[in-house]
Design an enzyme around this catalytic site. Structure first.
Site, PDB file in Angstrom:
ATOM      1  N   ASP A 111     113.193 -50.599 -54.239  1.00  0.00           N
ATOM      2  CA  ASP A 111     114.221 -50.015 -53.372  1.00  0.00           C
ATOM      3  C   ASP A 111     115.618 -50.426 -53.867  1.00  0.00           C
ATOM      4  O   ASP A 111     115.743 -51.077 -54.909  1.00  0.00           O
ATOM      5  CB  ASP A 111     113.921 -50.518 -51.942  1.00  0.00           C
ATOM      6  CG  ASP A 111     114.544 -49.664 -50.864  1.00  0.00           C
ATOM      7  OD1 ASP A 111     115.080 -48.591 -51.177  1.00  0.00           O
ATOM      8  OD2 ASP A 111     114.479 -50.082 -49.683  1.00  0.00           O
ATOM      9  N   HIS A 112     116.635 -50.085 -53.088  1.00  0.00           N
ATOM     10  CA  HIS A 112     118.041 -50.376 -53.410  1.00  0.00           C
ATOM     11  C   HIS A 112     118.249 -51.554 -54.363  1.00  0.00           C
ATOM     12  O   HIS A 112     117.926 -52.698 -54.038  1.00  0.00           O
ATOM     13  CB  HIS A 112     118.809 -50.733 -52.130  1.00  0.00           C
ATOM     14  CG  HIS A 112     118.974 -49.600 -51.194  1.00  0.00           C
ATOM     15  ND1 HIS A 112     120.040 -48.745 -51.248  1.00  0.00           N
ATOM     16  CD2 HIS A 112     118.181 -49.176 -50.196  1.00  0.00           C
ATOM     17  CE1 HIS A 112     119.902 -47.833 -50.308  1.00  0.00           C
ATOM     18  NE2 HIS A 112     118.787 -48.063 -49.652  1.00  0.00           N
TER      19      HIS A 112
ATOM     20  N   GLU B  28     121.072 -53.115 -44.530  1.00  0.00           N
ATOM     21  CA  GLU B  28     119.700 -53.299 -44.973  1.00  0.00           C
ATOM     22  C   GLU B  28     119.697 -54.427 -45.976  1.00  0.00           C
ATOM     23  O   GLU B  28     120.517 -54.438 -46.893  1.00  0.00           O
ATOM     24  CB  GLU B  28     119.153 -52.032 -45.629  1.00  0.00           C
ATOM     25  CG  GLU B  28     117.691 -52.195 -46.026  1.00  0.00           C
ATOM     26  CD  GLU B  28     117.092 -50.909 -46.578  1.00  0.00           C
ATOM     27  OE1 GLU B  28     116.285 -50.318 -45.875  1.00  0.00           O
ATOM     28  OE2 GLU B  28     117.445 -50.525 -47.697  1.00  0.00           O
TER      29      GLU B  28
ATOM     30  N   HIS C 196     121.150 -47.132 -42.069  1.00  0.00           N
ATOM     31  CA  HIS C 196     120.055 -48.110 -42.120  1.00  0.00           C
ATOM     32  C   HIS C 196     119.981 -48.880 -40.813  1.00  0.00           C
ATOM     33  O   HIS C 196     120.979 -49.041 -40.125  1.00  0.00           O
ATOM     34  CB  HIS C 196     120.288 -49.124 -43.243  1.00  0.00           C
ATOM     35  CG  HIS C 196     119.974 -48.596 -44.603  1.00  0.00           C
ATOM     36  ND1 HIS C 196     120.795 -48.771 -45.671  1.00  0.00           N
ATOM     37  CD2 HIS C 196     118.916 -47.901 -45.067  1.00  0.00           C
ATOM     38  CE1 HIS C 196     120.264 -48.211 -46.749  1.00  0.00           C
ATOM     39  NE2 HIS C 196     119.113 -47.673 -46.408  1.00  0.00           N
TER      40      HIS C 196
ATOM     41  N   HIS D  48     116.943 -41.840 -46.653  1.00  0.00           N
ATOM     42  CA  HIS D  48     117.093 -43.262 -46.307  1.00  0.00           C
ATOM     43  C   HIS D  48     117.590 -43.354 -44.874  1.00  0.00           C
ATOM     44  O   HIS D  48     118.208 -42.430 -44.361  1.00  0.00           O
ATOM     45  CB  HIS D  48     118.156 -43.914 -47.201  1.00  0.00           C
ATOM     46  CG  HIS D  48     117.688 -44.219 -48.585  1.00  0.00           C
ATOM     47  ND1 HIS D  48     117.549 -45.500 -49.051  1.00  0.00           N
ATOM     48  CD2 HIS D  48     117.332 -43.408 -49.610  1.00  0.00           C
ATOM     49  CE1 HIS D  48     117.141 -45.469 -50.309  1.00  0.00           C
ATOM     50  NE2 HIS D  48     116.995 -44.210 -50.673  1.00  0.00           N
TER      51      HIS D  48
ATOM     52  N   ASN E 102     112.135 -43.219 -46.688  1.00  0.00           N
ATOM     53  CA  ASN E 102     112.013 -44.677 -46.639  1.00  0.00           C
ATOM     54  C   ASN E 102     111.857 -45.147 -45.202  1.00  0.00           C
ATOM     55  O   ASN E 102     112.600 -44.718 -44.318  1.00  0.00           O
ATOM     56  CB  ASN E 102     113.262 -45.318 -47.237  1.00  0.00           C
ATOM     57  CG  ASN E 102     113.343 -45.139 -48.731  1.00  0.00           C
ATOM     58  OD1 ASN E 102     112.533 -44.429 -49.340  1.00  0.00           O
ATOM     59  ND2 ASN E 102     114.316 -45.770 -49.344  1.00  0.00           N
TER      60      ASN E 102
HETATM   61 ZN   LIG Z   1     117.905 -47.161 -48.121  1.00  0.00          ZN
END
Ligand SMILES: [Zn+2]
Length: 342
Positions: free
Chosen positions: A95-96, A169, A212, A249, A271
């Site tokens: 992820d990120h 997040e 998020h 997201h 996600n």
């Molecule tokens: Zn994200």
């Protein structure tokens, strides 16, 4: 089934876009949460995506080590082994990962995959996200181009982000600004830079007001139409082959209608982190409250080993998270869509 290979993963994404459904991509941080995802996907007869964040990887390596790449490798190796026992395909993703963390997560993982390929072994991960959304678009894409050139040689898929997902997040707080909505001009720029890399495959996290974390329904002002405008612009300029594979997201708290609309515009991966965290923790809280004098040694007593054995409440947590995975698959219209044939 084993973890999806490149061909299967590409086909999974194509089938989702053609068939108007999407894969849940669940963040995991431990063996137990990874097992929960596999159980939920298998019971839904759906393929899906397991992903590890920078913080999740660091956590998985242990508090004394805190090596995000090492923890991600450990989780991925576990999934490669146990996924064999589930009749679905799963893809592994990270992820990120912001530009300043590439050398700590994505690059070591790509090196690991390169090592494995040289030894005739399958890839460790299927795809990695580079999150350059905090950078000006040109710098974001300069880095993305370099990564995609390397990914392409290794059957890896890149995920990038244009625009900014709000909220927080993994300790990274997105800035509220007009970048919460990706523009068609931004996405044309993405296509003009990345589509020239022959054989390169990428996913695009275009933002349409996503945030998020979790908010009460109605708090998040999503505009899925932004995705439609971006797709129309890119197809008009570069043809149907340029149509994006989009990632959603910050979907916690979105309505099912908004999710379905986003899927209709080409979202193939959604996600899901916050909702999974809550699903996992909820039965643990229940267990602790109900068994207060068993999990604790109250007033000189000895407690109850059956209730403080971590397996007692982690089994409940795994089962509840698997149920939440099933709900995600249902909301994303993926029930029964697995490509796996026994
Ligand atoms: Zn994200």
């Amino acid at each position: 089934m084993p973890v999806a290979n490149y061909e299967i993963y590409c086909r999974m994404l194509e089938r989702a876009r053609e068939g108007h459904f999407a894969y849940p991509a669940m963040n995991v941080t431990s063996l137990t949460t990874a097992n929960a995802v596999l159980k939920g996907l298998a019971e839904s007869k759906s393929d899906g995506i397991i992903q590890v964040s920078t913080g999740g990887g660091a956590f998985a390596s242990g508090v004394a080590v805190k090596d995000m790449a090492l923890g991600a490798i450990s989780i991925a190796e576990h999934v490669h082994r146990v996924a064999e026992r589930y009749p679905i395909y799963v893809a592994l993703h990270t992820d990120h990962c912001q530009a300043d963390k590439l050398d700590k997560l994505v690059i070591p993982l790509v090196e690991e995959t390169e090592k494995r390929r040289a030894a005739g072994k399958p890839n460790l991960f299927n795809s990695h996200m580079f999150d350059g959304s905090a950078l000006p678009l040109k710098e974001n894409l300069d880095i993305a181009v370099k990564l995609l050139e390397r990914f392409q040689k290794n059957d890896l898929i890149l995920e990038i982000e244009a625009g900014v997902v709000g909220g927080e997040e993994d300790g990274v707080v997105g800035k509220a600004s007009e970048k919460l909505y990706t523009t068609p001009e931004d996405t044309l720029e993405v296509a003009s830079r990345l589509n020239t890399i022959k054989g390169g495959r990428y996913l695009l996290a275009a933002t349409f007001g996503n945030v998020h974390g979790v908010y009460k329904p109605g708090h998040v002002k999503l505009k899925p139409k932004v995705l439609k405008e971006c797709q129309e612009a890119v197809v008009k300029k570069y043809g149907e082959a340029a149509r994006f594979y989009l990632v959603f997201h910050g979907g916690s708290g979105s309505s099912v209608e908004e999710i379905h609309e986003a899927i209709d515009y080409g979202v193939v991966k959604m996600n899901i982190d916050t909702d999974m965290q809550y699903a996992f923790t909820r039965p643990i809280a229940d267990h602790m409250f109900r068994n207060y004098d068993g999990v604790l040694k109250v007033d000189g007593e000895v407690g109850n080993k059956k209730t403080y054995d971590p397996r007692s409440y982690l089994t409940l947590a795994e089962t509840a998270m698997a149920e939440r995975v099933k709900l995600a698959v249902t909301e994303l219209k993926g029930v029964g869509t697995t490509m796996y044939k026994a």
